[in-house]
Write an enzyme that holds these catalytic residues in place. Structure first.
Site, PDB file in Angstrom:
ATOM      1  N   ARG A 166     -10.840  -2.568  52.741  1.00  0.00           N
ATOM      2  CA  ARG A 166     -10.082  -1.347  53.065  1.00  0.00           C
ATOM      3  C   ARG A 166     -10.036  -0.424  51.856  1.00  0.00           C
ATOM      4  NH1 ARG A 166      -4.517  -3.813  55.499  1.00  0.00           N
ATOM      5  NH2 ARG A 166      -4.312  -1.882  56.624  1.00  0.00           N
TER       6      ARG A 166
ATOM      7  N   ALA B  96       1.059  -3.224  65.336  1.00  0.00           N
ATOM      8  CA  ALA B  96       2.369  -2.618  65.094  1.00  0.00           C
ATOM      9  C   ALA B  96       2.898  -2.017  66.397  1.00  0.00           C
ATOM     10  CB  ALA B  96       2.253  -1.537  64.024  1.00  0.00           C
TER      11      ALA B  96
HETATM   12  C1  LIG Z   1      -6.719  -3.960  58.550  1.00  0.00           C
HETATM   13  C2  LIG Z   1      -5.565  -3.768  59.494  1.00  0.00           C
HETATM   14  C3  LIG Z   1      -5.469  -2.595  60.218  1.00  0.00           C
HETATM   15  C4  LIG Z   1      -4.414  -2.423  61.139  1.00  0.00           C
HETATM   16  N1  LIG Z   1      -4.348  -1.255  61.848  1.00  0.00           N
HETATM   17  C5  LIG Z   1      -3.362  -1.096  62.765  1.00  0.00           C
HETATM   18  C6  LIG Z   1      -3.274   0.123  63.518  1.00  0.00           C
HETATM   19  O1  LIG Z   1      -4.044   1.072  63.328  1.00  0.00           O
HETATM   20  N2  LIG Z   1      -2.284   0.217  64.470  1.00  0.00           N
HETATM   21  C7  LIG Z   1      -1.380  -0.799  64.701  1.00  0.00           C
HETATM   22  O2  LIG Z   1      -0.508  -0.666  65.591  1.00  0.00           O
HETATM   23  N3  LIG Z   1      -1.443  -1.955  63.983  1.00  0.00           N
HETATM   24  C8  LIG Z   1      -2.390  -2.120  63.030  1.00  0.00           C
HETATM   25  N4  LIG Z   1      -2.443  -3.277  62.293  1.00  0.00           N
HETATM   26  C9  LIG Z   1      -1.427  -4.322  62.525  1.00  0.00           C
HETATM   27  C10 LIG Z   1      -0.127  -3.954  61.833  1.00  0.00           C
HETATM   28  O3  LIG Z   1      -0.383  -3.693  60.469  1.00  0.00           O
HETATM   29  C11 LIG Z   1       0.887  -5.086  61.961  1.00  0.00           C
HETATM   30  O4  LIG Z   1       0.939  -5.535  63.282  1.00  0.00           O
HETATM   31  C12 LIG Z   1       2.271  -4.600  61.541  1.00  0.00           C
HETATM   32  O5  LIG Z   1       2.255  -4.081  60.229  1.00  0.00           O
HETATM   33  C13 LIG Z   1       3.275  -5.747  61.627  1.00  0.00           C
HETATM   34  O6  LIG Z   1       4.551  -5.248  61.301  1.00  0.00           O
HETATM   35  P1  LIG Z   1       5.780  -6.244  61.175  1.00  0.00           P
HETATM   36  O7  LIG Z   1       6.961  -5.389  60.859  1.00  0.00           O
HETATM   37  O8  LIG Z   1       5.838  -7.162  62.335  1.00  0.00           O
HETATM   38  O9  LIG Z   1       5.434  -7.171  59.915  1.00  0.00           O
HETATM   39  P2  LIG Z   1       5.230  -6.753  58.393  1.00  0.00           P
HETATM   40  O10 LIG Z   1       4.781  -5.368  58.242  1.00  0.00           O
HETATM   41  O11 LIG Z   1       4.380  -7.837  57.790  1.00  0.00           O
HETATM   42  O12 LIG Z   1       6.693  -6.827  57.771  1.00  0.00           O
HETATM   43  C14 LIG Z   1       7.325  -8.054  57.510  1.00  0.00           C
HETATM   44  C15 LIG Z   1       8.445  -7.801  56.507  1.00  0.00           C
HETATM   45  O13 LIG Z   1       9.219  -8.998  56.391  1.00  0.00           O
HETATM   46  C16 LIG Z   1       9.504  -9.247  55.029  1.00  0.00           C
HETATM   47  N5  LIG Z   1       9.730 -10.702  54.911  1.00  0.00           N
HETATM   48  C17 LIG Z   1       8.809 -11.689  55.062  1.00  0.00           C
HETATM   49  N6  LIG Z   1       9.403 -12.889  54.911  1.00  0.00           N
HETATM   50  C18 LIG Z   1      10.716 -12.649  54.667  1.00  0.00           C
HETATM   51  C19 LIG Z   1      11.844 -13.488  54.442  1.00  0.00           C
HETATM   52  N7  LIG Z   1      11.724 -14.829  54.427  1.00  0.00           N
HETATM   53  N8  LIG Z   1      13.053 -12.911  54.221  1.00  0.00           N
HETATM   54  C20 LIG Z   1      13.192 -11.545  54.235  1.00  0.00           C
HETATM   55  N9  LIG Z   1      12.160 -10.699  54.435  1.00  0.00           N
HETATM   56  C21 LIG Z   1      10.934 -11.252  54.664  1.00  0.00           C
HETATM   57  C22 LIG Z   1       8.253  -8.756  54.302  1.00  0.00           C
HETATM   58  O14 LIG Z   1       8.519  -8.492  52.935  1.00  0.00           O
HETATM   59  C23 LIG Z   1       7.936  -7.494  55.103  1.00  0.00           C
HETATM   60  O15 LIG Z   1       8.617  -6.355  54.610  1.00  0.00           O
HETATM   61  C24 LIG Z   1      -3.457  -3.466  61.338  1.00  0.00           C
HETATM   62  C25 LIG Z   1      -3.537  -4.641  60.582  1.00  0.00           C
HETATM   63  C26 LIG Z   1      -4.573  -4.791  59.654  1.00  0.00           C
HETATM   64  C27 LIG Z   1      -4.634  -6.072  58.864  1.00  0.00           C
END
Ligand SMILES: Cc1cc2nc3c(=O)[nH]c(=O)nc-3n(C[C@H](O)[C@H](O)[C@H](O)COP(=O)(O)OP(=O)(O)OC[C@H]3O[C@@H](n4cnc5c(N)ncnc54)[C@H](O)[C@@H]3O)c2cc1C
Length: 485
Positions: free
Chosen positions: A207, A341
């Site tokens: 990336r 996401a």
């Molecule tokens: C290359 C790539 C491209 C992508 N492109 C897209 C796109 O274009 N569109 C789309 O919809 N999705 C896309 N995705 C997927 C998307 O990035 C994820 O699905 C999304 O970011 C997940 O969000 P989340 O809030 O579930 O988790 P995360 O963003 O991983 O957030 C988790 C949070 O929890 C915190 N955390 C973890 N463990 C603990 C703990 N024990 N205690 C307290 N806090 C904790 C972390 O610090 C973090 O802030 C892409 C993914 C990749 C890898």
């Protein structure tokens, strides 16, 4: 100890990523007290660009229209400034080219897929996060709180969350939005359960964000300012403009036969490893001139991201008692639909809807206990959400095979490939949100019928009305998606 009949729910969200933030905004909008516990010292997004499918934007508007404001503030339309937006996803043959025509030769356009008015606009992740955070009051978040354990002290007591710094907090329910390496998933499924962990897909993503002034002279304005997918054998490259067209977001996907140990479950760095432009050039050796030029623009040093998902061992449930999972914590998918996401946003809308109903029950039915109401709401969530998000995990793998010409049913037959991509994308984009909301509400009401005086539930139709203006310019509304080649 807090009484369970206090009337208001106290919600704990573990993890302040995009799904945790959006869910918190939706709960705050509905006057449901919530606190985010985030392990980092501030909100932060890693990675480069993110784009949202139409279903995600529509759900955002229903969660809280300010979320669409935040997206609109940072979304970059496809198409050059001043020109009408280009609303098509473009698929090209990045591999076959005419070696006798290096200068004039270009990737053959294989097909276009209409993604709605200003569909699939790119956002710079950090910029989007900055916009969303503006709407989160400081009392709704605590940083440096790494969740470690939860104590269930009985049905009439709040849950006790414990953090690695020795502190604790109470809540009526916990929503685990703690991402792909979720600790809460281990709590829900048990640490010995293989479904508590994600697994390597044997794909990696290189990336990079490249300044547009370097890009345009090399690949031309049209390619620079429009989303393109360059397909080919066992690899593909996607790029789209972000940051108002100042940067090009490039993601190159390739196979990685070797294993990738997950390592420290609390770390992030172990899901990336340093790589170079030469590594990417080696993967795409022999590809066409456009792909070769794009690779030439990459910085010397670049990160290689391991793609993990939950395909091998999907979570059989997203709920245990008063604890549930949302976003990647529940159903991390490979990114090939660009929807991980987005489908987490759908989870957030489902939870906000149910917890609003639960709150209405608590304020109108004095004999209802918080524990029973919360458990009922989460059971409905668990009945409604998993089939669609599990499908996304599977389809993300399949659609990658289509892009990379190895899907058993489509191979290198691009008509079949495009039909397959279209069918899968439409299943994702044309999500029956009203149907989901009805299923959730009916499911909840079958457990807790509303009392005649209960009127606490906000009508989704009203939300949609209010949201309509906000969505202009960022969402596919009543789209008539079609294919053009
Ligand atoms: C290359 C790539 C491209 C992508 N492109 C897209 C796109 O274009 N569109 C789309 O919809 N999705 C896309 N995705 C997927 C998307 O990035 C994820 O699905 C999304 O970011 C997940 O969000 P989340 O809030 O579930 O988790 P995360 O963003 O991983 O957030 C988790 C949070 O929890 C915190 N955390 C973890 N463990 C603990 C703990 N024990 N205690 C307290 N806090 C904790 C972390 O610090 C973090 O802030 C892409 C993914 C990749 C890898």
């Amino acid at each position: 100890m807090a009484s369970q009949n206090a009337g208001k729910l106290q919600v704990a969200i573990v993890g302040g990523g995009i799904v945790g933030l959006i869910t918190a905004l939706g709960l705050l909008k509905r006057n449901i007290p919530v606190k985010i516990y985030e392990q980092a010292s501030s909100f932060r997004e890693i990675g480069a660009g993110v784009a949202f499918t139409a279903n995600a934007l529509q759900c955002m508007a229903l969660v809280d229209p300010v979320i669409v404001d935040a997206v609109n503030a940072v979304a970059t339309q496809n198409g050059q400034e001043g020109a009408p937006p280009n609303d098509y996803l473009r698929y090209h043959d990045g591999y076959n080219w005419d070696p006798n025509d290096i200068e004039g030769s270009d990737d053959k356009l294989l097909g276009l897929l209409y993604s709605g008015y200003k569909g699939f606009q790119g956002c710079h992740r950090a910029a989007l996060l900055d916009e969303l955070v503006k709407y989160i009051p400081s009392h709704a978040v605590e940083f440096r709180k790494r969740f470690t354990e939860c104590k269930d002290r009985g049905p009439n007591e709040r849950l006790l969350l414990q953090f690695s710094d020795g502190t604790s907090a109470e809540a009526d329910l916990i929503i685990g939005c703690d991402g792909i390496k979720s600790k809460i998933r281990q709590l829900v499924l048990g640490p010995e359960n293989p479904a508590s962990y994600p697994y390597f897909t044997h794909k990696v993503a290189y990336r990079a964000l490249i300044p547009m002034e370097r890009v345009e002279p090399v690949i031309g304005a049209f390619k620079a300012y429009n989303q393109h997918m360059h397909t080919g054998p066992r690899a593909h490259i996607l790029h789209f403009p972000v940051s108002g067209g100042k940067l090009l977001n490039v993601v190159a996907f390739a196979a990685e036969p070797a294993d990738w140990p997950l390592g420290d479950p609390n770390g992030v760095r172990n899901m990336t490893s340093p790589a170079t432009r030469a590594d990417v050039a080696a993967v795409f050796q022999g590809w066409g001139p456009t792909v070769t030029k794009i690779i030439s623009l990459l910085p010397d040093d670049i990160d290689k991201w391991a793609i993990f998902d939950t395909y091998d061992h999907p979570a059989p449930t997203y709920v245990r008692g008063r604890v549930c999972l949302a976003g990647d914590a529940a159903h991390a998918a490979a990114p090939h639909h660009g929807a991980g996401a987005g489908i987490g946003v759908e989870d957030g809308l489902a939870l906000c809807t149910l917890l609003e109903q639960a709150t209405a029950t608590l304020s109108s039915q004095t004999n209802a206990t918080t524990g029973a109401v919360v458990e009922a709401a989460l059971q409905v969530y668990d009945a409604v959400r998993p089939p669609r998000s599990r499908w996304l995990v599977q389809s993300s793998r399949s659609v990658c095979d289509v892009y990379e010409w190895v899907h058993p049913e489509t191979g290198e037959d691009w008509d079949k490939c495009l039909a397959e991509i279209t069918a899968r994308s439409h299943r994702l984009w044309y999500f029956d949100i009203d149907g989901m909301l009805k299923e959730l509400r009916d499911g909840y009401e079958s457990r807790f019928p509303p009392s005649s005086s209960s009127s606490g539930v906000v009508d989704a139709g009203k939300f949609a009305e209010g949201a309509k203006g906000k969505m202009d310019g960022a969402v596919m509304e009543n789209v008539a998606i079609g294919i053009a080649t």
